[in-house]
Write a protein that holds these residues in place. Structure first.
Motif, PDB file in Angstrom:
ATOM      1  N   GLU A  29       0.832  -1.207   0.000  1.00 21.37           N
ATOM      2  CA  GLU A  29       0.000   0.000   0.000  1.00 21.37           C
ATOM      3  C   GLU A  29       0.874   1.268   0.000  1.00 21.37           C
ATOM      4  OE1 GLU A  29      -2.218   0.485   3.535  1.00 21.37           O
ATOM      5  OE2 GLU A  29      -3.665   1.869   2.629  1.00 21.37           O
ATOM      6  N   TRP A  30       1.903   1.323   0.868  1.00 18.92           N
ATOM      7  CA  TRP A  30       2.765   2.512   0.959  1.00 18.92           C
ATOM      8  C   TRP A  30       3.485   2.744  -0.367  1.00 18.92           C
ATOM      9  CZ3 TRP A  30       7.538   4.594   0.288  1.00 18.92           C
ATOM     10  CH2 TRP A  30       7.783   5.832   0.904  1.00 18.92           C
ATOM     11  N   VAL A  31       4.059   1.687  -0.917  1.00 14.24           N
ATOM     12  CA  VAL A  31       4.865   1.859  -2.135  1.00 14.24           C
ATOM     13  C   VAL A  31       3.969   2.255  -3.319  1.00 14.24           C
ATOM     14  CG1 VAL A  31       6.578   0.808  -3.660  1.00 14.24           C
ATOM     15  CG2 VAL A  31       6.530   0.162  -1.260  1.00 14.24           C
ATOM     16  N   LYS A 206      18.399  11.856  -0.378  1.00 12.54           N
ATOM     17  CA  LYS A 206      17.383  12.644   0.320  1.00 12.54           C
ATOM     18  C   LYS A 206      16.190  12.737  -0.631  1.00 12.54           C
ATOM     19  CE  LYS A 206      20.631  15.266   3.117  1.00 12.54           C
ATOM     20  NZ  LYS A 206      21.556  16.402   3.029  1.00 12.54           N
ATOM     21  N   GLY A 207      15.163  11.948  -0.317  1.00  9.31           N
ATOM     22  CA  GLY A 207      14.050  11.770  -1.254  1.00  9.31           C
ATOM     23  C   GLY A 207      13.323  13.052  -1.600  1.00  9.31           C
ATOM     24  N   GLN A 208      12.992  13.838  -0.564  1.00 10.27           N
ATOM     25  CA  GLN A 208      12.159  15.015  -0.846  1.00 10.27           C
ATOM     26  C   GLN A 208      12.913  16.084  -1.622  1.00 10.27           C
ATOM     27  OE1 GLN A 208      10.067  16.209   2.679  1.00 10.27           O
ATOM     28  NE2 GLN A 208       8.921  14.286   2.716  1.00 10.27           N
ATOM     29  N   THR A 210      15.295  15.488  -3.751  1.00  2.15           N
ATOM     30  CA  THR A 210      15.385  14.981  -5.127  1.00  2.15           C
ATOM     31  C   THR A 210      14.060  15.201  -5.850  1.00  2.15           C
ATOM     32  OG1 THR A 210      16.844  13.266  -4.260  1.00  2.15           O
ATOM     33  CG2 THR A 210      16.061  12.970  -6.499  1.00  2.15           C
ATOM     34  N   PHE A 211      12.984  14.967  -5.129  1.00  4.60           N
ATOM     35  CA  PHE A 211      11.632  15.140  -5.675  1.00  4.60           C
ATOM     36  C   PHE A 211      11.440  16.581  -6.163  1.00  4.60           C
ATOM     37  CE2 PHE A 211       7.346  13.077  -5.371  1.00  4.60           C
ATOM     38  CZ  PHE A 211       6.589  14.129  -5.821  1.00  4.60           C
ATOM     39  N   SER A 212      11.781  17.552  -5.307  1.00  2.00           N
ATOM     40  CA  SER A 212      11.599  18.970  -5.672  1.00  2.00           C
ATOM     41  C   SER A 212      12.473  19.332  -6.870  1.00  2.00           C
ATOM     42  CB  SER A 212      12.001  19.903  -4.528  1.00  2.00           C
ATOM     43  OG  SER A 212      11.380  19.493  -3.370  1.00  2.00           O
ATOM     44  N   PRO A 241       9.215  10.292 -19.610  1.00  3.38           N
ATOM     45  CA  PRO A 241       9.985  10.736 -18.445  1.00  3.38           C
ATOM     46  C   PRO A 241      10.752   9.604 -17.780  1.00  3.38           C
ATOM     47  CG  PRO A 241       7.723  10.344 -17.800  1.00  3.38           C
ATOM     48  CD  PRO A 241       7.851   9.874 -19.238  1.00  3.38           C
ATOM     49  N   HIS A 242      11.781   9.994 -17.033  1.00  6.90           N
ATOM     50  CA  HIS A 242      12.447   9.067 -16.116  1.00  6.90           C
ATOM     51  C   HIS A 242      11.388   8.582 -15.118  1.00  6.90           C
ATOM     52  CE1 HIS A 242      15.151   7.310 -13.338  1.00  6.90           C
ATOM     53  NE2 HIS A 242      15.201   8.308 -12.484  1.00  6.90           N
ATOM     54  N   GLN A 243      11.376   7.279 -14.871  1.00  6.06           N
ATOM     55  CA  GLN A 243      10.326   6.687 -14.026  1.00  6.06           C
ATOM     56  C   GLN A 243      10.822   6.595 -12.580  1.00  6.06           C
ATOM     57  OE1 GLN A 243       7.345   5.458 -15.825  1.00  6.06           O
ATOM     58  NE2 GLN A 243       8.316   6.587 -17.504  1.00  6.06           N
ATOM     59  N   ARG A 247       4.166  10.328  -8.619  1.00  2.12           N
ATOM     60  CA  ARG A 247       3.718  11.661  -8.177  1.00  2.12           C
ATOM     61  C   ARG A 247       4.551  12.764  -8.851  1.00  2.12           C
ATOM     62  NH1 ARG A 247       4.338  12.643  -2.712  1.00  2.12           N
ATOM     63  NH2 ARG A 247       5.819  10.927  -2.532  1.00  2.12           N
ATOM     64  N   ILE A 248       5.827  12.491  -9.149  1.00  2.00           N
ATOM     65  CA  ILE A 248       6.645  13.479  -9.879  1.00  2.00           C
ATOM     66  C   ILE A 248       6.026  13.688 -11.263  1.00  2.00           C
ATOM     67  CG2 ILE A 248       8.889  13.888 -10.994  1.00  2.00           C
ATOM     68  CD1 ILE A 248      10.218  12.438  -8.622  1.00  2.00           C
ATOM     69  N   ILE A 249       5.643  12.590 -11.902  1.00  2.00           N
ATOM     70  CA  ILE A 249       5.048  12.674 -13.247  1.00  2.00           C
ATOM     71  C   ILE A 249       3.720  13.442 -13.173  1.00  2.00           C
ATOM     72  CG2 ILE A 249       4.082  11.278 -15.137  1.00  2.00           C
ATOM     73  CD1 ILE A 249       6.248   9.145 -14.450  1.00  2.00           C
ATOM     74  N   GLY A 271       9.796  -0.084 -11.828  1.00  2.00           N
ATOM     75  CA  GLY A 271      10.481   0.712 -10.814  1.00  2.00           C
ATOM     76  C   GLY A 271      11.421   1.696 -11.496  1.00  2.00           C
ATOM     77  N   ASN A 272      12.392   2.179 -10.739  1.00  2.00           N
ATOM     78  CA  ASN A 272      13.344   3.168 -11.244  1.00  2.00           C
ATOM     79  C   ASN A 272      14.615   2.428 -11.677  1.00  2.00           C
ATOM     80  OD1 ASN A 272      15.368   5.079 -11.469  1.00  2.00           O
ATOM     81  ND2 ASN A 272      14.761   6.244  -9.661  1.00  2.00           N
ATOM     82  N   THR A 273      14.824   2.362 -12.974  1.00  2.00           N
ATOM     83  CA  THR A 273      15.998   1.642 -13.481  1.00  2.00           C
ATOM     84  C   THR A 273      17.102   2.627 -13.867  1.00  2.00           C
ATOM     85  OG1 THR A 273      14.994   1.569 -15.685  1.00  2.00           O
ATOM     86  CG2 THR A 273      14.694  -0.378 -14.302  1.00  2.00           C
TER      87      THR A 273
END
Ligand code: UT7
Length: 315
Positions: A29-31, A206-208, A210-212, A241-243, A247-249, A271-273
Motif C-alpha cells: 500500500e505505501w509503495v 534525500k528523497g524530498q 530529489t523530488f523537488s 519521463p524518467h520513471q 507523483r513526480i510525473i 520501478g526506477n531503473t
C-alpha cells in the motif's frame, strides 16, 4: 540525428512490494501510494552487460542494421560490471561490432546525456550509425536494509540506434554538482597509503530534495527546450519521463499543462531503473504502435549529480 530503432530488456525475476516487505518494514500500500511501483525486475544471473546486449540486439533488429554497420557505441551506466573494460566495450565485443565504444555516467540522466553525445558526434561528422544504450543493475548497489531506497529501484536496459537525420530538435543538459542530495560512494581501495575512512557502496538519497529538484527541472526545462525547438507544449504528442515516482510525473503534468495520458508510464512494472528508465519507456512507446511519423516527443530525466536532461524529438 534521428532514432531508427529501439529495444529494451528486463530481467525475468519479478520482485513484488510484498517480497520486499519480507526484508524491510514496508507495505504494498505505501509503495503503490507514495511511489507508484507494484513490482520491479531484479537480476538473478543477468549482468549489466547481458542486459545491454539484449536491448542493443533488439534495437539493431528494429533499425534494420547489423553490428557491423555501427560507427560508435555509447553506454550510460552507474552499475558497470567492471570499471574496465567499459560496458560499451563488452557490448561491442559481444555483438561483434568494430567501432569505438565508451561509457558515460550522469546517473539517471545518463541515457539522455548519451543521446546528446551521439548527436554531437553525428554533427561533427565521421560517425553515422551510433548505438546508445542505458543498462543498470541497481540491485547490486541498493542498500537492501534501507526502506526509503530499496523499494524504488529495479534492473533493466534500454537502447536506441541513431543515425543522420533531422529528428533531434533541441536539448538541454543540466548539472548542479554536489553529493549532499544523492551520493553513491565508491571508496574501495587497495592502497596501503590511503588514510581516508572506507565507505560502503550504497545509494544515499534525500528523497524530498530529489523530488523537488525533479519537478522543477522537468517543468522549467521542458518549457525551455520546447521553445528552443520552436514548438508549443500542446504540440507534444508524448512525454517520455524518467520513471522515479508517479507523483513526480503527476506534478509535471499539472504544472506543464500536458495531460497525464500523454506521459509514458511503466513505473508500476519496472520501478526506477536509473539511466535505463527513459530508454525502456521510449521502447515501450515505440512498440505500443501509438507513435506516428512526425509525432513530437519530449524525453526528460533527472537524478544523481544532481543532473537533469530534456530533449525534443520528432519521430
Ligand atoms: O532516480 C533518482 C531520482 N530519484 C527520485 O526522483 C526520488 C524522488 N523522491 C521520492 O520519490 C520520494 O521522496 C521517496 C519515494 C523516496 C520517499 O517518499 P516520501 O513521500 O518523500 O517519503 P518521506 O521520505 O517523506 O517519508 C515519509 C514517511 C517517513 O516516516 P515518518 O518519519 O513520517 O514516520 C518514512 O520513514 O514514510 C516513511 N517511509 C516508508 N514507509 C513505508 C519511507 N520509506 C518507506 C517505505 N515504506 N518504503
Amino acid at each position: 540525428m534521428k532514432i531508427i530503432g529501439t529495444g529494451s530488456y528486463l530481467p525475468e525475476r519479478i520482485v513484488t512490494n510484498n517480497d520486499i516487505a519480507e526484508l524491510v518494514d514496508t507495505s504494498d500500500e505505501w509503495v503503490v501510494q507514495r511511489v507508484g511501483i507494484k513490482e520491479r525486475r531484479i537480476c538473478v544471473t543477468e549482468t549489466t552487460t547481458d542486459m545491454a546486449v539484449a536491448a542493443s540486439q533488439k534495437a539493431l533488429e528494429a533499425a534494420g542494421i547489423t553490428s557491423g554497420d555501427l560507427d560508435m557505441i555509447i553506454c550510460s551506466t552507474i552499475t558497470s560490471d567492471r570499471i574496465c573494460p567499459t560496458t560499451a566495450a563488452m557490448v561491442q565485443k559481444t555483438i561483434g561490432a568494430d567501432c569505438p565504444a565508451f561509457d558515460v555516467n550522469s546517473a539517471c540522466s545518463g541515457f539522455l546525456f548519451a543521446l546528446d553525445t551521439a548527436d554531437a558526434f553525428i554533427k561533427r561528422g565521421g560517425a553515422k550509425n551510433i548505438l546508445v544504450v542505458g543498462s543498470e543493475r541497481m540491485s547490486k548497489i541498493v542498500d537492501w536494509k534501507d526502506r526509503s531506497t530499496c523499494v524504488i529501484f529495479g534492473d533493466g536496459a534500454g537502447a536506441a540506434v541513431v543515425t543522420e537525420g533531422d529528428g533531434y530538435l533541441a536539448s538541454k543538459l543540466y548539472t548542479k554538482g554536489g553529493d549532499d542530495v544523492i551520493d553513491i560512494p565508491w571508496d574501495t581501495t587497495n592502497s596501503p597509503f590511503w588514510k581516508g575512512e572506507p565507505r560502503d557502496t550504497a545509494i544515499l538519497m534525500k528523497g524530498q530534495e530529489t523530488f523537488s529538484f525533479a519537478v522543477k527541472r522537468i517543468t522549467e526545462d521542458v518549457s525551455y527546450v520546447a521553445e528552443q525547438a520552436g514548438i508549443a507544449l500542446s504540440d507534444i504528442a508524448y512525454v517520455v519521463p524518467h520513471q522515479a515516482n508517479l507523483r513526480i510525473i503527476g506534478f509535471a503534468s499539472k504544472r506543464l499543462g500536458i495531460p497525464i495520458d500523454k506521459f509514458v508510464v511503466d513505473i508500476e512494472k519496472c520501478g526506477n531503473t536509473s539511466s535505463a528508465s527513459a530508454a525502456i519507456a521510449l521502447d515501450d512507446l515505440v512498440r505500443s504502435g501509438k507513435l506516428k511519423r512526425g509525432d513530437i516527443i519530449a524525453m526528460c530525466a533527472f537524478g544523481g549529480g544532481l543532473s537533469s536532461a530534456v530533449n525534443i524529438i520528432k519521430w
